[in-house]
Design a protein around this motif. Structure first.
Motif, mmCIF file in Angstrom:
data_model
loop_
_atom_site.group_PDB
_atom_site.id
_atom_site.type_symbol
_atom_site.label_atom_id
_atom_site.label_comp_id
_atom_site.label_asym_id
_atom_site.label_seq_id
_atom_site.Cartn_x
_atom_site.Cartn_y
_atom_site.Cartn_z
ATOM 1 N N ILE A 43 35.301 58.872 45.952
ATOM 2 C CA ILE A 43 33.878 58.635 45.680
ATOM 3 C C ILE A 43 33.292 59.988 45.317
ATOM 4 O O ILE A 43 33.448 60.938 46.074
ATOM 5 C CB ILE A 43 33.148 58.078 46.913
ATOM 6 N N PRO A 44 32.621 60.188 44.230
ATOM 7 C CA PRO A 44 32.366 59.188 43.192
ATOM 8 C C PRO A 44 33.577 59.033 42.276
ATOM 9 O O PRO A 44 34.367 59.955 42.099
ATOM 10 C CB PRO A 44 31.188 59.756 42.426
ATOM 11 N N LEU A 45 33.683 57.879 41.708
ATOM 12 C CA LEU A 45 34.754 57.563 40.767
ATOM 13 C C LEU A 45 34.145 56.753 39.642
ATOM 14 O O LEU A 45 33.339 55.864 39.875
ATOM 15 C CB LEU A 45 35.850 56.745 41.463
ATOM 16 N N ILE A 46 34.508 57.072 38.412
ATOM 17 C CA ILE A 46 34.004 56.331 37.251
ATOM 18 C C ILE A 46 35.155 55.519 36.686
ATOM 19 O O ILE A 46 36.277 56.002 36.604
ATOM 20 C CB ILE A 46 33.469 57.287 36.174
ATOM 21 N N LYS A 87 34.173 43.255 32.995
ATOM 22 C CA LYS A 87 34.817 43.196 34.311
ATOM 23 C C LYS A 87 33.886 43.829 35.323
ATOM 24 O O LYS A 87 33.268 44.857 35.059
ATOM 25 C CB LYS A 87 36.151 43.952 34.320
ATOM 26 N N ASP A 88 33.789 43.236 36.500
ATOM 27 C CA ASP A 88 32.948 43.755 37.576
ATOM 28 C C ASP A 88 33.864 44.285 38.676
ATOM 29 O O ASP A 88 34.516 43.504 39.373
ATOM 30 C CB ASP A 88 32.050 42.640 38.113
ATOM 31 N N PRO A 89 33.936 45.610 38.860
ATOM 32 C CA PRO A 89 34.834 46.165 39.880
ATOM 33 C C PRO A 89 34.448 45.758 41.302
ATOM 34 O O PRO A 89 35.278 45.813 42.204
ATOM 35 C CB PRO A 89 34.746 47.677 39.672
ATOM 36 N N ASN A 90 33.181 45.341 41.524
ATOM 37 C CA ASN A 90 32.792 44.841 42.841
ATOM 38 C C ASN A 90 33.605 43.600 43.198
ATOM 39 O O ASN A 90 33.890 43.342 44.366
ATOM 40 C CB ASN A 90 31.297 44.515 42.880
ATOM 41 N N LYS A 91 33.982 42.820 42.181
ATOM 42 C CA LYS A 91 34.795 41.626 42.398
ATOM 43 C C LYS A 91 36.285 41.951 42.338
ATOM 44 O O LYS A 91 37.094 41.309 43.002
ATOM 45 C CB LYS A 91 34.449 40.561 41.357
ATOM 46 N N LEU A 92 36.654 42.943 41.537
ATOM 47 C CA LEU A 92 38.069 43.295 41.376
ATOM 48 C C LEU A 92 38.630 44.064 42.570
ATOM 49 O O LEU A 92 39.799 43.919 42.904
ATOM 50 C CB LEU A 92 38.260 44.142 40.115
ATOM 51 N N PHE A 93 37.819 44.930 43.176
ATOM 52 C CA PHE A 93 38.281 45.809 44.255
ATOM 53 C C PHE A 93 37.464 45.537 45.520
ATOM 54 O O PHE A 93 36.441 46.183 45.762
ATOM 55 C CB PHE A 93 38.162 47.279 43.833
ATOM 56 N N SER A 94 37.925 44.586 46.314
ATOM 57 C CA SER A 94 37.188 44.205 47.524
ATOM 58 C C SER A 94 37.045 45.402 48.468
ATOM 59 O O SER A 94 37.902 46.278 48.521
ATOM 60 C CB SER A 94 37.887 43.046 48.224
ATOM 61 N N THR A 118 34.793 47.712 48.185
ATOM 62 C CA THR A 118 34.194 48.857 47.496
ATOM 63 C C THR A 118 32.871 48.427 46.877
ATOM 64 O O THR A 118 32.624 47.242 46.653
ATOM 65 C CB THR A 118 35.116 49.399 46.383
ATOM 66 N N THR A 119 31.999 49.397 46.613
ATOM 67 C CA THR A 119 30.710 49.114 45.983
ATOM 68 C C THR A 119 30.588 49.962 44.730
ATOM 69 O O THR A 119 30.767 51.182 44.769
ATOM 70 C CB THR A 119 29.542 49.437 46.939
ATOM 71 N N TRP A 120 30.265 49.296 43.613
ATOM 72 C CA TRP A 120 30.166 49.939 42.312
ATOM 73 C C TRP A 120 28.800 49.669 41.708
ATOM 74 O O TRP A 120 28.213 48.621 41.928
ATOM 75 C CB TRP A 120 31.236 49.389 41.370
ATOM 76 N N LYS A 121 28.301 50.614 40.922
ATOM 77 C CA LYS A 121 27.034 50.446 40.213
ATOM 78 C C LYS A 121 27.310 50.539 38.708
ATOM 79 O O LYS A 121 28.025 51.432 38.255
ATOM 80 C CB LYS A 121 26.032 51.519 40.625
ATOM 81 N N TYR A 122 26.720 49.619 37.957
ATOM 82 C CA TYR A 122 26.873 49.581 36.503
ATOM 83 C C TYR A 122 26.086 50.722 35.870
ATOM 84 O O TYR A 122 24.931 50.953 36.225
ATOM 85 C CB TYR A 122 26.399 48.229 35.983
ATOM 86 N N ILE A 123 26.685 51.455 34.952
ATOM 87 C CA ILE A 123 26.021 52.587 34.316
ATOM 88 C C ILE A 123 24.862 52.121 33.442
ATOM 89 O O ILE A 123 23.823 52.759 33.385
ATOM 90 C CB ILE A 123 27.027 53.433 33.512
ATOM 91 N N GLY A 124 24.999 50.995 32.747
ATOM 92 C CA GLY A 124 23.914 50.461 31.934
ATOM 93 C C GLY A 124 24.268 50.418 30.466
ATOM 94 O O GLY A 124 25.306 50.920 30.040
ATOM 95 N N GLU A 125 23.392 49.799 29.690
ATOM 96 C CA GLU A 125 23.623 49.627 28.262
ATOM 97 C C GLU A 125 23.024 50.761 27.446
ATOM 98 O O GLU A 125 22.090 51.424 27.873
ATOM 99 C CB GLU A 125 22.983 48.312 27.769
ATOM 100 N N ASP A 126 23.566 50.915 26.236
ATOM 101 C CA ASP A 126 23.017 51.819 25.222
ATOM 102 C C ASP A 126 22.801 53.234 25.731
ATOM 103 O O ASP A 126 21.758 53.842 25.501
ATOM 104 C CB ASP A 126 21.714 51.242 24.663
ATOM 105 N N TRP A 133 31.288 51.852 35.020
ATOM 106 C CA TRP A 133 30.878 51.645 36.399
ATOM 107 C C TRP A 133 31.201 52.905 37.194
ATOM 108 O O TRP A 133 32.178 53.592 36.918
ATOM 109 C CB TRP A 133 31.643 50.482 37.024
ATOM 110 N N TYR A 134 30.393 53.200 38.231
ATOM 111 C CA TYR A 134 30.763 54.288 39.125
ATOM 112 C C TYR A 134 30.708 53.803 40.566
ATOM 113 O O TYR A 134 29.859 53.005 40.944
ATOM 114 C CB TYR A 134 29.914 55.549 38.912
ATOM 115 N N ARG A 135 31.694 54.260 41.316
ATOM 116 C CA ARG A 135 31.829 53.820 42.703
ATOM 117 C C ARG A 135 30.875 54.604 43.590
ATOM 118 O O ARG A 135 30.845 55.829 43.547
ATOM 119 C CB ARG A 135 33.274 54.002 43.179
ATOM 120 N N ILE A 136 30.122 53.889 44.417
ATOM 121 C CA ILE A 136 29.172 54.545 45.317
ATOM 122 C C ILE A 136 29.566 54.428 46.777
ATOM 123 O O ILE A 136 29.034 55.131 47.624
ATOM 124 C CB ILE A 136 27.731 54.027 45.102
#
Length: 98
Positions: free
Chosen positions: A4-7, A14-21, A23-31, A94-97
């Protein structure tokens, strides 16, 4: 993936919150644009670009130093805006928080 932090980048939705139980990830965002830091993790530096088009200049100030670019251009004949876009690929970041 215990750092942590990990990008993480995905070429699909794909949502890493669902892929990696557990752990908590935040989406970086669009554009958004990613700008890589220097090896010592400091900023990548800022600079100024000046472009001469059809007898006039446009400058965009973005920091510490400057570059001048000039050339001969012709009127597009349409009176429309000119868009300059770098080559790119679209990724979901995504980045892991926790």
């Amino acid at each position: 993936m215990d750092s942590i932090p990990l990008i993480s980048w995905f070429a699909q939705h794909k949502d890493p919150n669902k892929l990696f139980s557990g752990t908590t990830w935040k989406y970086i965002g669009e554009d958004r644009t990613v700008r890589l830091a220097k090896a010592d993790a400091s900023g990548a530096g800022a600079h100024l670009h000046t472009v001469s088009i059809g007898g006039h200049r446009h400058s965009v100030g973005i920091g510490a130093h400057s570059h001048s670019v000039s050339g001969v251009t012709e009127n597009t004949g349409l009176g429309v805006e000119l868009t300059v876009k770098n080559s790119y690929i679209k990724l979901m970041g995504w980045y892991r928080i926790s």
